[in-house]
Scaffold this active site. Structure first.
Site, PDB file in Angstrom:
ATOM      1  N   SER A 182       0.795  -1.243   0.000  1.00  0.00           N
ATOM      2  CA  SER A 182       0.000   0.000   0.000  1.00  0.00           C
ATOM      3  C   SER A 182       0.819   1.281   0.000  1.00  0.00           C
ATOM      4  CB  SER A 182      -0.944   0.024   1.197  1.00  0.00           C
ATOM      5  OG  SER A 182      -2.037  -0.807   0.937  1.00  0.00           O
ATOM      6  N   LYS A 221       0.359   3.321  -2.980  1.00  0.00           N
ATOM      7  CA  LYS A 221      -0.829   4.168  -3.172  1.00  0.00           C
ATOM      8  C   LYS A 221      -0.465   5.657  -3.169  1.00  0.00           C
ATOM      9  CE  LYS A 221      -3.864   0.688  -1.099  1.00  0.00           C
ATOM     10  NZ  LYS A 221      -4.517   0.212   0.145  1.00  0.00           N
ATOM     11  N   TYR A 226      -3.919  -2.675 -10.335  1.00  0.00           N
ATOM     12  CA  TYR A 226      -3.781  -2.428  -8.891  1.00  0.00           C
ATOM     13  C   TYR A 226      -2.841  -3.454  -8.236  1.00  0.00           C
ATOM     14  CZ  TYR A 226      -5.006  -2.413  -3.952  1.00  0.00           C
ATOM     15  OH  TYR A 226      -4.928  -2.399  -2.574  1.00  0.00           O
ATOM     16  N   TYR A 242      -4.866   3.664   7.920  1.00  0.00           N
ATOM     17  CA  TYR A 242      -6.237   3.139   8.008  1.00  0.00           C
ATOM     18  C   TYR A 242      -6.862   3.491   9.360  1.00  0.00           C
ATOM     19  CZ  TYR A 242      -3.352   0.542   4.834  1.00  0.00           C
ATOM     20  OH  TYR A 242      -2.410   0.218   3.908  1.00  0.00           O
ATOM     21  N   VAL A 285       1.117  -3.719   3.815  1.00  0.00           N
ATOM     22  CA  VAL A 285       1.101  -5.021   4.490  1.00  0.00           C
ATOM     23  C   VAL A 285       2.354  -5.855   4.230  1.00  0.00           C
ATOM     24  CG1 VAL A 285      -1.401  -5.279   4.776  1.00  0.00           C
ATOM     25  CG2 VAL A 285      -0.299  -6.106   2.675  1.00  0.00           C
TER      26      VAL A 285
HETATM   27  N1  GLN Z   1      -2.299  -5.332  -2.035  1.00  0.00           N
HETATM   28  C1  GLN Z   1      -2.832  -5.253  -0.695  1.00  0.00           C
HETATM   29  C2  GLN Z   1      -4.324  -5.459  -0.747  1.00  0.00           C
HETATM   30  O1  GLN Z   1      -4.909  -4.987  -1.677  1.00  0.00           O
HETATM   31  C3  GLN Z   1      -2.481  -3.926  -0.117  1.00  0.00           C
HETATM   32  C4  GLN Z   1      -3.023  -3.728   1.273  1.00  0.00           C
HETATM   33  C5  GLN Z   1      -2.107  -2.979   2.187  1.00  0.00           C
HETATM   34  O2  GLN Z   1      -0.892  -2.913   2.005  1.00  0.00           O
HETATM   35  N2  GLN Z   1      -2.668  -2.485   3.260  1.00  0.00           N
HETATM   36  O3  GLN Z   1      -4.927  -6.068   0.097  1.00  0.00           O
END
Ligand code: GLN
Length: 307
Positions: A63, A66, A191, A243, A261
């Site tokens: 993430s 992003k 994505y 988050y 993650v």
């Molecule tokens: N690729 C992971 C997902 O879509 C990214 C989530 C994350 O890093 N929080 O679940």
């Protein structure tokens, strides 16, 4: 300030905590990552850098990507983007579906999965091709980090594609509300590839300097964002970068930051530096447990935070 000795002190203090937390095994390709790794790097706006532990270890940025895709989308669509994705914290887990139904397919912010999927869709719209969108994101990462070796990991992307049921649900729900222009399959492919980019803590701390310097990389002097846009991305990282633990991160660390993650976190000290930390054991919110602690120690030891 003696950054080397501060990083060493942090490394010592967090070592007994390694192994706590849980790696992101919902992505099978990440399930076997060694949870005992720890690396931390800082790059200052003048280009000096320091590292400790596994700071040259590549890992899945997930993430954290992003922030890169949102930067590109903001450059392309400017304020129009906020019609499709808001800028409020969600207070829900990163992959939650609940709010999206109530809020008619408009994600709360670009750093939860739903928001990042919309952002990805907005990048595909130009060429109608997921590969071109991922190449644009990679080219951007190469430009901000002055490093063309950074790449995606196809087997991690494949693995998520086969198990990304929740992301598929989010995408279909948004499509049903008319908030995706491209086909769900196309958007998800882009994505998952975007999330599979691999970088080291050192590369990440270098890459984020444009956000530590009002949108202009302080080393290459290339402008990537206006100062106003950079301010907004930092604000979003502070309020939404972790988050439903964003408040706790701001409380403990006091810096804009973004987690993934894969176990990475990047934080920005405007005007000074970017810091990246990697430790794959996650807390219950999906953020690196030891990484958060390490950043908390860094701002406590140095007295550097935005507050
Ligand atoms: N690729 C992971 C997902 O879509 C990214 C989530 C994350 O890093 N929080 O679940």
């Amino acid at each position: 300030m003696n950054y080397s000795s501060i990083l060493n002190k942090i490394h010592q203090q967090v070592t007994p905590m390694l192994g706590q937390g849980k790696v992101a095994d919902y992505i099978p390709a990440l399930a076997n990552v060694d949870p005992n790794q720890f690396g931390m790097a800082i790059t200052l706006n003048n280009g000096d850098f320091y590292g400790v532990g596994d700071y040259k270890q590549t890992f899945s940025i997930q993430s954290i990507s992003k922030v890169f895709s949102f930067t590109l989308a903001l450059r392309e669509h400017k304020k129009k983007l906020y019609r499709r994705v808001w800028r409020e914290p969600s207070g829900d887990p990163f992959n939650s579906l609940v709010q999206l139904e109530h809020e008619a397919g408009i994600p709360r912010n670009p750093f939860i999965n739903a928001g990042a999927i919309v952002v990805c869709d907005s990048l595909i719209s130009k060429s109608n091709n997921n590969e071109a969108a991922v190449n644009d994101i990679l080219a951007f990462i190469h430009a901000i980090s002055s490093d063309a070796s950074i790449d995606t990991n196809k087997s991690v992307a494949e693995s998520e594609m086969q198990h990304g049921f929740r992301n598929a649900s989010l995408a279909h729900l948004m499509k049903s509300f008319g908030n995706l222009n491209n086909e769900v399959e196309e958007v998800l492919t882009a994505y998952f590839h975007q999330c599979s980019v691999e970088m080291t803590p050192l590369q990440l701390s270098r890459a984020f300097l444009y956000l530590a310097n009002n949108g202009t990389d302080p080393i290459s002097n290339k402008q990537f964002l206006t100062p106003g846009q950079a301010k907004r991305i930092n604000a979003l990282m502070l309020t939404c970068g972790h988050y439903d633990a964003s408040g706790d991160f701001a409380f403990r660390v006091g810096l804009p930051g973004k987690s993934g993650v894969g176990g990475g976190i990047v934080a920005v000290i405007p005007g000074k530096m970017a810091i990246a930390v990697y430790s794959p054991g996650l807390n219950e919110f999906g953020n690196s447990l030891v990484g958060t602690k390490a950043l908390e120690l860094f701002t406590s030891f140095t007295g550097l935070s935005i507050f």
